[in-house]
Scaffold this motif. Sequence first.
Motif, PDB file in Angstrom:
ATOM      1  N   ASP A 478       0.800  -1.318  -0.101  1.00 25.76           N
ATOM      2  CA  ASP A 478      -0.079  -0.088  -0.055  1.00 25.76           C
ATOM      3  C   ASP A 478       0.952   1.408  -0.170  1.00 25.76           C
ATOM      4  N   ALA A 479       0.837   2.042  -1.134  1.00 23.12           N
ATOM      5  CA  ALA A 479       1.706   3.172  -1.264  1.00 23.12           C
ATOM      6  C   ALA A 479       1.554   4.246  -0.028  1.00 23.12           C
ATOM      7  N   LEU A 480       0.412   4.645   0.260  1.00 22.94           N
ATOM      8  CA  LEU A 480       0.361   5.334   1.471  1.00 22.94           C
ATOM      9  C   LEU A 480       0.818   5.032   2.838  1.00 22.94           C
ATOM     10  N   THR A 481       0.671   3.847   3.311  1.00 24.38           N
ATOM     11  CA  THR A 481       0.971   3.455   4.367  1.00 24.38           C
ATOM     12  C   THR A 481       2.325   2.544   4.579  1.00 24.38           C
ATOM     13  N   GLY A 482       2.639   1.806   3.507  1.00 22.38           N
ATOM     14  CA  GLY A 482       3.818   0.946   3.241  1.00 22.38           C
ATOM     15  C   GLY A 482       3.462  -0.400   4.031  1.00 22.38           C
ATOM     16  N   PHE A 484       0.967  -4.210   3.831  1.00 24.48           N
ATOM     17  CA  PHE A 484       0.534  -5.061   2.648  1.00 24.48           C
ATOM     18  C   PHE A 484      -0.864  -4.351   2.098  1.00 24.48           C
ATOM     19  N   ASN A 485      -0.959  -4.230   0.742  1.00 26.43           N
ATOM     20  CA  ASN A 485      -2.104  -3.956  -0.054  1.00 26.43           C
ATOM     21  C   ASN A 485      -3.285  -5.069   0.075  1.00 26.43           C
ATOM     22  N   ARG A 486      -4.381  -5.135  -0.372  1.00 30.19           N
ATOM     23  CA  ARG A 486      -5.244  -6.106  -0.295  1.00 30.19           C
ATOM     24  C   ARG A 486      -4.641  -7.550  -0.881  1.00 30.19           C
ATOM     25  N   GLY A 487      -4.186  -7.371  -1.926  1.00 29.06           N
ATOM     26  CA  GLY A 487      -3.591  -8.529  -2.658  1.00 29.06           C
ATOM     27  C   GLY A 487      -2.470  -9.236  -1.714  1.00 29.06           C
ATOM     28  N   GLY A 488      -1.484  -8.237  -1.342  1.00 27.57           N
ATOM     29  CA  GLY A 488      -0.442  -8.774  -0.524  1.00 27.57           C
ATOM     30  C   GLY A 488      -0.779  -9.198   0.732  1.00 27.57           C
ATOM     31  N   PHE A 489      -1.821  -8.880   1.335  1.00 29.84           N
ATOM     32  CA  PHE A 489      -2.314  -9.283   2.714  1.00 29.84           C
ATOM     33  C   PHE A 489      -2.890 -10.822   2.455  1.00 29.84           C
ATOM     34  N   MET A 490      -3.859 -10.865   1.245  1.00 25.48           N
ATOM     35  CA  MET A 490      -4.425 -12.201   1.187  1.00 25.48           C
ATOM     36  C   MET A 490      -3.398 -13.297   1.011  1.00 25.48           C
ATOM     37  N   LYS A 491      -2.191 -12.838   0.222  1.00 26.59           N
ATOM     38  CA  LYS A 491      -1.125 -13.886  -0.201  1.00 26.59           C
ATOM     39  C   LYS A 491      -0.321 -14.245   0.997  1.00 26.59           C
ATOM     40  N   TYR A 492       0.136 -13.033   1.879  1.00 23.36           N
ATOM     41  CA  TYR A 492       1.055 -13.680   2.994  1.00 23.36           C
ATOM     42  C   TYR A 492       0.282 -13.694   4.250  1.00 23.36           C
ATOM     43  N   GLY A 493      -0.960 -13.091   4.344  1.00 23.65           N
ATOM     44  CA  GLY A 493      -1.763 -13.496   5.470  1.00 23.65           C
ATOM     45  C   GLY A 493      -1.958 -15.258   5.283  1.00 23.65           C
ATOM     46  N   SER A 494      -2.502 -15.547   4.014  1.00 20.40           N
ATOM     47  CA  SER A 494      -2.605 -16.963   4.057  1.00 20.40           C
ATOM     48  C   SER A 494      -1.457 -17.796   4.265  1.00 20.40           C
ATOM     49  N   LYS A 495      -0.389 -17.277   3.934  1.00 21.40           N
ATOM     50  CA  LYS A 495       0.803 -18.254   3.965  1.00 21.40           C
ATOM     51  C   LYS A 495       1.311 -18.311   5.587  1.00 21.40           C
ATOM     52  N   ALA A 496       1.061 -17.223   6.406  1.00 22.02           N
ATOM     53  CA  ALA A 496       1.275 -17.129   7.640  1.00 22.02           C
ATOM     54  C   ALA A 496       0.456 -18.086   8.440  1.00 22.02           C
ATOM     55  N   ILE A 497      -0.817 -17.976   8.076  1.00 21.24           N
ATOM     56  CA  ILE A 497      -1.983 -19.360   8.685  1.00 21.24           C
ATOM     57  C   ILE A 497      -1.461 -20.474   8.498  1.00 21.24           C
ATOM     58  N   GLU A 536      -2.879   5.639  12.035  1.00 19.13           N
ATOM     59  CA  GLU A 536      -3.263   4.569  12.661  1.00 19.13           C
ATOM     60  C   GLU A 536      -2.500   3.267  12.586  1.00 19.13           C
ATOM     61  N   VAL A 537      -1.898   3.095  11.418  1.00 18.16           N
ATOM     62  CA  VAL A 537      -0.905   2.132  10.756  1.00 18.16           C
ATOM     63  C   VAL A 537       0.477   2.231  11.910  1.00 18.16           C
ATOM     64  N   ALA A 538       0.947   3.260  12.412  1.00 19.09           N
ATOM     65  CA  ALA A 538       2.146   3.522  13.301  1.00 19.09           C
ATOM     66  C   ALA A 538       1.542   2.998  14.738  1.00 19.09           C
ATOM     67  N   VAL A 539       0.281   3.194  15.161  1.00 14.92           N
ATOM     68  CA  VAL A 539      -0.221   2.642  16.430  1.00 14.92           C
ATOM     69  C   VAL A 539      -0.103   0.950  16.097  1.00 14.92           C
ATOM     70  N   LEU A 540      -0.847   0.551  15.152  1.00 14.66           N
ATOM     71  CA  LEU A 540      -0.897  -0.821  15.138  1.00 14.66           C
ATOM     72  C   LEU A 540       0.341  -1.373  14.964  1.00 14.66           C
ATOM     73  N   ARG A 541       1.636  -0.807  14.144  1.00 12.97           N
ATOM     74  CA  ARG A 541       2.987  -1.529  13.850  1.00 12.97           C
ATOM     75  C   ARG A 541       3.591  -1.554  15.345  1.00 12.97           C
ATOM     76  N   LYS A 542       3.223  -0.548  16.214  1.00 14.65           N
ATOM     77  CA  LYS A 542       3.870  -0.400  17.592  1.00 14.65           C
ATOM     78  C   LYS A 542       3.254  -1.505  18.507  1.00 14.65           C
ATOM     79  N   ILE A 550       0.216  -7.337   8.373  1.00 15.03           N
ATOM     80  CA  ILE A 550      -0.648  -6.102   8.536  1.00 15.03           C
ATOM     81  C   ILE A 550      -1.173  -5.769   7.176  1.00 15.03           C
ATOM     82  N   GLY A 551      -2.284  -5.476   6.698  1.00  9.24           N
ATOM     83  CA  GLY A 551      -2.765  -4.920   5.407  1.00  9.24           C
ATOM     84  C   GLY A 551      -3.849  -4.177   5.647  1.00  9.24           C
ATOM     85  N   ARG A 552      -3.566  -3.094   4.481  1.00  9.95           N
ATOM     86  CA  ARG A 552      -4.680  -2.235   4.278  1.00  9.95           C
ATOM     87  C   ARG A 552      -5.613  -2.603   3.245  1.00  9.95           C
TER      88      ARG A 552
END
Length: 633
Positions: A478-482, A484-497, A536-542, A550-552
């Motif tokens: 995600d360019a704004l927050t750094g 994962f975007n939706r595609g990245g989250f679904m890919k790497y979130g699934s791998k983590a699970i 909000e992303v900074a809070v979540l990362r901390k 984490i994904g937006r």
Amino acid sequence: MKKIALLVQDLDSDYFTFMVDGAKRYCDEHGYQLHIYIIRGKNWSHGSFDYQYYAAVKLATKENLDGILLATNTYCQNAPESKRVALVKEFSYLPLVSIGAIIPGVSSVVSDNKAAFKQLLNHLADDHQKKSIVLMMPVSTSVDIIVRRQAFEEFLRERGIPLDDKKIIYADYTYEDSRESLMHVCPDKGSVYFDAIVTCSDDLAFGCIAYFREIGVSVPDDVVVTGFDNQRRCLYSNPELTSIDQQIALLAYNAAELLDKQFSDATVQPETLSVPSIPLFRESCGCPHSQTQEDMRNRFDTEELILHRKEVVAHFHFFLQEMQASLSLTEFKRLLIRNLRDYGIGSCVICLYDDPIYYGKNDNFVLPDSAKVLIAFSTQGKYEYLESSVTNPKTQMVPEDFLFEPGKPVVVSSLFNTSFQYGYVAYTPGFIEPRMYELIFSATGIALASNRLLSLKDAETKKLADVNENLKTASVTDALTGVFNRGGFMKYGSKAIKAAVKEGRSGAVIFGDMDHLKVINDEFGHDMGDVAIRAEVAVLRKMLRDSDVIGRLGGDEFAIVAPGLTESGFMHLVTRIEAEADAYNRTSGHPFTLSISLGMSIFTPDDYDLGCMLKKADERQYEQKRLHHRTRA
């Protein structure tokens, strides 16, 4: 300074604390350091994973120690008699003394229980005119238990009493098992067919007394009950329990003395010492008991302990909550050190193996050559510089520079969760009950397993952690927050699970929706909305671990995959995120109020589809969203 290891099953029972007292007294008098290894024997049968404690045996090397005192009966209690000598002699690479059992070729110190047991039986028959005495004992190959049965059978023969099936009631060593066994043979008061029951442990006796009270049988008026081991509790039970004192502290002291002889002369021949056990007649057999000043002091100390226990257990509840939370490695270490110090631990080293080691019940645990220091602290100095240093547990269990708190024994135990060994801990205990320390480090093992930085070191996990940290691939970012975007989250979130499920673990999928982002955009402009999103992303990362995914998902929606996170851990995480957001609102100077509604679902090895988990989590966060709107209104 010579280091003597005392290998015991636990520090919960008085049997082992008496043993520690005797060994420590000798070590203090002679300038030795006592190390207490919490172990179980090979193929330990109690508990699903208690056999994992055997791994600590591998740390008892000739490079780490100078001699070994072994509580042989408990170490070998699941082994047939034919294999006990071989099991004990596995430690013969060091000067060795057996406590509690005679082992040919090994110096041994034992209690003379047979004479004391017969003295107790004769006392019941002659002084209290008991005519029908039964024995409660476990089914065991332990020499000590066999000797007590032999004494009982000799007593019956000498008095011309036939031995039949009703004369022996079988029950394991526990309070609960004695009650269940009595419930089976004496379902009510009218079915009690004996006037005295002699048990092979105090716990069995306490279970008998409790059951008799339930069915209206009075002790000692209706039935006499006696124990064995003379636990401290015997003095304040009602009635006070008649028992047999094996003089365990004296046994351990004498054992340390025999070990010291081997230090002085390696060619000294093995010898066996026998310490007489002493029957102590109290109220449960019908004797009056006039307490001595020492008895009263022990009772007072025990009452103080009970009063203190409630406070300790309450603190442990909060400790568990903190350890279940999703934590970064730095925060995990900080909270762990703070809690260990709160529990009175003056010095502690925790070392972790490079990778978690799978150790099955029938496997042979192989100690690795390398372990990394996770935490190190002591009253003797600052040792933070040792953290992340590497040591060889076979030759240097703790870093050479580290100094333990003086005047206290060092307790050594494995750190594990289910079938995986993570490392070990060496610490000096403080003021709370020893059993609590075992629970604390058991919880620590579980927390280590839930922290993917520490527990999942396989190649896939490293890859995920690197991707999550560096986010080198723009197509999933995600360019704004750094994040994962939706595609990245679904890919790497699934791998983590899938990586967690492969290890048999569960975890959390979290759906988050920022509160009132549209209002922020409308009232203060989209640039300020972007500031709020990044904040909000900074809070979540901390608040999350570095390896949580984490994904937006778009706009004001976020999602998180947190392997190992429980529902109670999620509630604790929500509280911490809200507190961090409140701190931001107080200090940022921005005109908006930062807030996010969160919901979660639990994935398991049987149910782990990320899309379904997100839908469930979204439904739960909607309830929190409504609450936040009502609060703002």
